[in-house]
Write a protein that holds these residues in place. Structure first.
Motif, PDB file in Angstrom:
ATOM      1  N   GLU A  31       0.820  -1.049  -0.012  1.00  0.00           N
ATOM      2  CA  GLU A  31      -0.027  -0.029   0.006  1.00  0.00           C
ATOM      3  C   GLU A  31       0.622   1.173  -0.049  1.00  0.00           C
ATOM      4  O   GLU A  31       0.504   2.083  -0.763  1.00  0.00           O
ATOM      5  CB  GLU A  31      -0.813   0.138   1.200  1.00  0.00           C
ATOM      6  CG  GLU A  31      -2.076  -1.114   1.131  1.00  0.00           C
ATOM      7  CD  GLU A  31      -1.354  -2.420   1.398  1.00  0.00           C
ATOM      8  OE1 GLU A  31      -2.084  -3.563   1.395  1.00  0.00           O
ATOM      9  OE2 GLU A  31      -0.146  -2.707   2.129  1.00  0.00           O
ATOM     10  N   HIS A  32       1.971   1.382   0.718  1.00  0.00           N
ATOM     11  CA  HIS A  32       3.004   2.508   0.776  1.00  0.00           C
ATOM     12  C   HIS A  32       3.463   2.704  -0.743  1.00  0.00           C
ATOM     13  O   HIS A  32       3.569   3.676  -1.337  1.00  0.00           O
ATOM     14  CB  HIS A  32       3.794   2.277   1.802  1.00  0.00           C
ATOM     15  CG  HIS A  32       4.844   3.553   2.122  1.00  0.00           C
ATOM     16  ND1 HIS A  32       6.226   3.714   1.265  1.00  0.00           N
ATOM     17  CD2 HIS A  32       4.506   4.762   2.504  1.00  0.00           C
ATOM     18  CE1 HIS A  32       6.451   4.764   1.473  1.00  0.00           C
ATOM     19  NE2 HIS A  32       5.799   5.345   2.188  1.00  0.00           N
ATOM     20  N   ALA A  33       3.877   1.403  -1.372  1.00  0.00           N
ATOM     21  CA  ALA A  33       4.339   1.630  -2.760  1.00  0.00           C
ATOM     22  C   ALA A  33       3.473   2.340  -3.679  1.00  0.00           C
ATOM     23  O   ALA A  33       4.083   3.019  -4.375  1.00  0.00           O
ATOM     24  CB  ALA A  33       5.013   0.049  -3.217  1.00  0.00           C
ATOM     25  N   VAL A  34       2.135   1.800  -3.459  1.00  0.00           N
ATOM     26  CA  VAL A  34       1.244   2.461  -4.473  1.00  0.00           C
ATOM     27  C   VAL A  34       1.115   3.990  -4.372  1.00  0.00           C
ATOM     28  O   VAL A  34       1.056   4.730  -5.131  1.00  0.00           O
ATOM     29  CB  VAL A  34      -0.149   1.998  -4.260  1.00  0.00           C
ATOM     30  CG1 VAL A  34      -1.264   2.757  -5.118  1.00  0.00           C
ATOM     31  CG2 VAL A  34      -0.164   0.500  -4.617  1.00  0.00           C
ATOM     32  N   ARG A  35       1.204   4.232  -2.929  1.00  0.00           N
ATOM     33  CA  ARG A  35       1.022   5.940  -2.647  1.00  0.00           C
ATOM     34  C   ARG A  35       2.161   6.525  -3.223  1.00  0.00           C
ATOM     35  O   ARG A  35       2.236   7.782  -3.669  1.00  0.00           O
ATOM     36  CB  ARG A  35       0.804   5.920  -1.139  1.00  0.00           C
ATOM     37  CG  ARG A  35      -0.693   5.586  -0.622  1.00  0.00           C
ATOM     38  CD  ARG A  35      -0.909   6.075   0.899  1.00  0.00           C
ATOM     39  NE  ARG A  35      -1.929   5.528   1.395  1.00  0.00           N
ATOM     40  CZ  ARG A  35      -2.211   4.458   1.993  1.00  0.00           C
ATOM     41  NH1 ARG A  35      -1.192   3.535   2.061  1.00  0.00           N
ATOM     42  NH2 ARG A  35      -3.511   3.871   2.368  1.00  0.00           N
ATOM     43  N   ARG A  36       3.350   6.030  -2.779  1.00  0.00           N
ATOM     44  CA  ARG A  36       4.789   6.467  -3.234  1.00  0.00           C
ATOM     45  C   ARG A  36       4.801   6.669  -4.666  1.00  0.00           C
ATOM     46  O   ARG A  36       5.204   7.726  -5.183  1.00  0.00           O
ATOM     47  CB  ARG A  36       5.720   5.772  -2.411  1.00  0.00           C
ATOM     48  CG  ARG A  36       7.224   6.199  -2.966  1.00  0.00           C
ATOM     49  CD  ARG A  36       8.314   5.406  -2.618  1.00  0.00           C
ATOM     50  NE  ARG A  36       8.090   3.888  -2.572  1.00  0.00           N
ATOM     51  CZ  ARG A  36       8.256   3.299  -3.992  1.00  0.00           C
ATOM     52  NH1 ARG A  36       8.867   4.130  -5.097  1.00  0.00           N
ATOM     53  NH2 ARG A  36       8.186   2.258  -4.396  1.00  0.00           N
ATOM     54  N   GLU A  37       4.458   5.350  -5.357  1.00  0.00           N
ATOM     55  CA  GLU A  37       4.867   5.563  -6.919  1.00  0.00           C
ATOM     56  C   GLU A  37       3.794   6.478  -7.535  1.00  0.00           C
ATOM     57  O   GLU A  37       4.188   7.373  -8.483  1.00  0.00           O
ATOM     58  CB  GLU A  37       4.717   4.053  -7.507  1.00  0.00           C
ATOM     59  CG  GLU A  37       5.459   3.222  -7.096  1.00  0.00           C
ATOM     60  CD  GLU A  37       6.891   3.503  -7.874  1.00  0.00           C
ATOM     61  OE1 GLU A  37       6.926   4.269  -8.807  1.00  0.00           O
ATOM     62  OE2 GLU A  37       7.937   2.822  -7.514  1.00  0.00           O
ATOM     63  N   VAL A  38       2.772   6.545  -7.081  1.00  0.00           N
ATOM     64  CA  VAL A  38       1.771   7.507  -7.811  1.00  0.00           C
ATOM     65  C   VAL A  38       2.140   9.061  -7.346  1.00  0.00           C
ATOM     66  O   VAL A  38       2.320   9.752  -8.238  1.00  0.00           O
ATOM     67  CB  VAL A  38       0.206   7.499  -6.958  1.00  0.00           C
ATOM     68  CG1 VAL A  38      -0.614   8.492  -7.655  1.00  0.00           C
ATOM     69  CG2 VAL A  38      -0.280   6.154  -7.474  1.00  0.00           C
ATOM     70  N   MET A  39       2.611   9.332  -6.188  1.00  0.00           N
ATOM     71  CA  MET A  39       3.270  10.646  -5.726  1.00  0.00           C
ATOM     72  C   MET A  39       4.492  11.199  -6.561  1.00  0.00           C
ATOM     73  O   MET A  39       4.606  12.115  -7.178  1.00  0.00           O
ATOM     74  CB  MET A  39       3.671  10.770  -4.227  1.00  0.00           C
ATOM     75  CG  MET A  39       4.058  12.236  -3.714  1.00  0.00           C
ATOM     76  SD  MET A  39       3.014  13.505  -4.076  1.00  0.00           S
ATOM     77  CE  MET A  39       1.712  13.360  -2.986  1.00  0.00           C
TER      78      MET A  39
END
Length: 128
Positions: A31-39
């Protein structure tokens, strides 16, 4: 809402648009990876992440592709990371219904097709 964010990689040799993607760092949750990659790639915050499903992905050396639905959390202005992406845009469901062709191979294409068909992304994972 009625739009989905699509982007095109700078490494793409043809005008292929897809969903935002990236890699999980050591010690990072999915979930953190999703947020980080989108940002990192488009400068947007996301919320309400929901796992959709997975697919083996041999293109990146035996990796695993994981699909997540999420919603925009705040401003919708795209700020492209021009090192990673050549283009990014909000595409309406109506436009996808008129132009999108599902290649039947990639999980991301399936997700775009589900969105274009008007299916509720947050109920889809219950049926998979």
């Amino acid at each position: 809402g009625d739009s989905i964010l699509l982007a095109r990689s700078v490494r793409s040799t043809f005008r292929h648009y897809s969903l935002i993607s990236g890699y999980v760092e050591v010690g990072e949750t999915l979930e953190h990876a999703v947020r980080r990659e989108v940002m990192e790639e488009v400068g947007l915050k996301v919320k309400n992440l929901r796992y959709y499903k997975s697919q083996p992905w041999g293109i990146s050396g035996g990796g695993l592709l994981l699909g997540y639905w999420c919603e925009l959390d705040g401003d919708e202005t795209i700020h492209l990371d021009n090192f990673e992406l050549a283009d990014g845009a909000w595409v309406s469901r109506k436009e996808l219904q008129e132009t999108f062709v599902n290649n039947g191979i990639a999980l991301t294409a399936e997700m775009i097709a589900e969105f274009a068909a008007g299916r509720d992304p947050y109920s889809l994972e219950k049926n998979k």
